[in-house]
Design a protein around this motif. Structure first.
Motif: not given
Length: 95
Positions: A47-55
């Motif tokens: 989830r954190y990796a997806c959020a960082v990619k999105w950010a």
């Protein structure tokens, strides 16, 4: 109907160039539906990796610090922070 929630910003030290930085938790960037799906089907690190990619698309970066786990940092002055929040909410709504 959208369920916009507030993003809890934490002011951290300036970067090496003197620009102010603000950190939020990665779950503040997730929509309600994404958060529900992710809790069932993804690990917290995924989830954190997806959020960082999105950010990254919005100018955010992974916050490498032990004092604030799961943080995403944005370099912005206080007057620019409202624009970042507007872009986050627009991206959450799919605009």
């Amino acid at each position: 109907m959208t369920t916009e929630h507030q993003i809890a910003w934490t002011r951290v030290k300036n970067d090496v160039n003197g620009n102010p930085r603000h950190v939020c938790h990665f779950t503040d960037l997730e929509t309600f539906n994404t958060r529900f799906y992710a809790r069932v089907n993804m690990t917290p690190s995924e989830r954190y990796a997806c959020a960082v990619k999105w950010a990254n698309a919005l100018g955010g970066r992974k916050y490498h610090n032990k004092s604030f786990g799961g943080g995403i940092v944005f370099t912005a002055y206080d007057c620019e922070l409202a624009g970042i929040v507007a872009r986050i909410h627009a991206m959450q709504e799919g605009k």
